[in-house]
Write an enzyme that holds these catalytic residues in place. Structure first.
Site, PDB file in Angstrom:
ATOM      1  CG  ASN A  10      -1.769   1.187   1.374  1.00 49.49           C
ATOM      2  OD1 ASN A  10      -1.809   2.035   0.480  1.00 49.49           O
ATOM      3  ND2 ASN A  10      -2.472   1.292   2.496  1.00 49.49           N
ATOM      4  CE  LYS A  12      -0.303   3.118   4.835  1.00 52.35           C
ATOM      5  NZ  LYS A  12      -0.169   3.200   6.292  1.00 52.35           N
ATOM      6  CG  HIS A  96      -5.816   1.609   5.247  1.00 52.35           C
ATOM      7  ND1 HIS A  96      -5.382   2.568   6.120  1.00 52.35           N
ATOM      8  CD2 HIS A  96      -4.790   0.741   5.084  1.00 52.35           C
ATOM      9  CE1 HIS A  96      -4.125   2.294   6.472  1.00 52.35           C
ATOM     10  NE2 HIS A  96      -3.750   1.193   5.856  1.00 52.35           N
ATOM     11  CD  GLU A  98      -3.110   5.288   6.828  1.00 55.59           C
ATOM     12  OE1 GLU A  98      -3.080   5.358   5.586  1.00 55.59           O
ATOM     13  OE2 GLU A  98      -2.196   4.749   7.496  1.00 55.59           O
ATOM     14  CD  GLU A 168      -3.245  -2.658   7.260  1.00 52.48           C
ATOM     15  OE1 GLU A 168      -2.137  -2.858   6.751  1.00 52.48           O
ATOM     16  OE2 GLU A 168      -3.912  -1.630   7.068  1.00 52.48           O
ATOM     17  N   GLY A 174       2.563   2.184  10.870  1.00 51.82           N
ATOM     18  CA  GLY A 174       3.469   3.321  10.744  1.00 51.82           C
ATOM     19  C   GLY A 174       4.195   3.672  12.031  1.00 51.82           C
ATOM     20  CB  SER A 214       5.470  -1.939  11.872  1.00 46.32           C
ATOM     21  OG  SER A 214       5.016  -0.617  12.167  1.00 46.32           O
TER      22      SER A 214
HETATM   23  P1  13P Z   1       3.185   0.336   7.674  1.00 44.09           P
HETATM   24  O1  13P Z   1       3.722  -0.943   7.062  1.00 44.09           O
HETATM   25  O2  13P Z   1       3.888   1.568   7.182  1.00 44.09           O
HETATM   26  O3  13P Z   1       3.061   0.249   9.158  1.00 44.09           O
HETATM   27  O4  13P Z   1       1.673   0.502   7.099  1.00 44.09           O
HETATM   28  C1  13P Z   1       0.791  -0.558   7.216  1.00 44.09           C
HETATM   29  C2  13P Z   1      -0.423  -0.236   6.444  1.00 44.09           C
HETATM   30  O5  13P Z   1      -1.213   0.603   6.825  1.00 44.09           O
HETATM   31  C3  13P Z   1      -0.657  -0.954   5.179  1.00 44.09           C
HETATM   32  O6  13P Z   1      -1.940  -0.735   4.693  1.00 44.09           O
END
Ligand code: 13P
Length: 253
Positions: A10, A12, A96, A98, A168, A174, A214
């Site tokens: 992803n 983002k 997601h 976010e 997740e 993150g 992560s």
């Molecule tokens: P990170 O791997 O940067 O923690 O992000 C995970 C994520 O949100 C994937 O959709």
């Protein structure tokens, strides 16, 4: 029959068309001989055409990061699943954290988006996961199974079997605080039990559950070797070809 590992990146809101094309080019070269793992990348929408063109016939799938639930209409700034399909996507990330927490998407909207994905011929990657507060108050499992119940509502069993669920935990995204393999396995087992209790047996057997939060080259193998972890949804580490390929190869072993 063992489920094939499925690793998705992803990106983002990173990588416009030129940078996205460069990353897709590097992945194309590095993944030529990786045939035992399913791979997808989710670029920002504006970079989907460039990435789709670059990865055509490579077996690497392109995913969108979001879709609108309508086929079309007066929805300024939004994209329909049909448009994403036409641009080369075969998967779409839905719900997601976010989207849930930064953009306020609720369970009903996420369910509508899952249905819209199937209508458009896209396979949804449905994200679920608890916040730190919810985990600390002992509610992680009920939050996740509640998100599954609402996200998958109204689907036929064979559709559910073709969904990818991405677990997740919000506190791991993150932050560098990866769930331990045991913590992740435990929630994945809960998800599979919930599926087994709510759908015909083949659904829990077939549906793939990715872990996200992560995931890095150094922890990928221990996560992916857990019995109910069928892949990874990778954020930051998918922005670099070398680290993403190393995570994918951890799934090939
Ligand atoms: P990170 O791997 O940067 O923690 O992000 C995970 C994520 O949100 C994937 O959709």
């Amino acid at each position: 029959m063992a489920r094939r590992i499925f690793v998705a990146g992803n990106w983002k809101m990173h990588k416009g068309p030129a940078q996205a094309d460069a990353l897709a080019t590097a992945l194309k070269a590095a993944l030529v001989d990786v045939v035992t793992v399913d791979v997808a990348v989710a670029p920002p929408s504006i970079s989907i055409p460039a990435v789709s063109a670059r990865l055509k016939h490579t077996g690497v799938h392109v995913a969108a990061q979001n879709l609108h639930q309508a086929v079309g209409g007066a929805f300024t700034g939004e994209l329909a699943g049909e448009m994403l399909r036409e641009s080369g996507c075969s998967y779409v990330i839905v719900g997601h954290s976010e989207r849930r927490h930064v953009f306020g998407e609720d369970d009903a909207t996420i369910n509508a988006k899952v249905h819209a994905a199937f209508r458009a011929g896209l396979l949804p990657i449905l994200c679920v996961g608890e916040t730190l507060d919810q985990r600390q108050s002992g509610n992680a499992e009920s939050v996740v199974t509640g998100q599954l119940a609402s996200g998958l509502a109204g689907l036929a069993a064979d559709q559910v079997a073709s969904v990818t669920v991405a677990y997740e935990p919000v506190w791991a995204i993150g932050t560098g605080h990866t769930a331990t393999p045991a913590q992740a396995q435990s929630m994945h087992a809960t998800i599979r039990e919930w599926l087994a209790g709510n759908f015909p047996a083949f659904v829990a057997r077939q549906l793939r559950i990715q872990y996200g939060g992560s995931v890095k080259p150094h922890n990928a193998a221990s996560l992916l070797s857990q019995p109910d972890i069928d892949g990874a949804l990778v954020g930051g580490a998918s922005l670099d070809a070398e680290s993403f390929v190393s995570i994918i190869k951890a799934g090939a072993n």
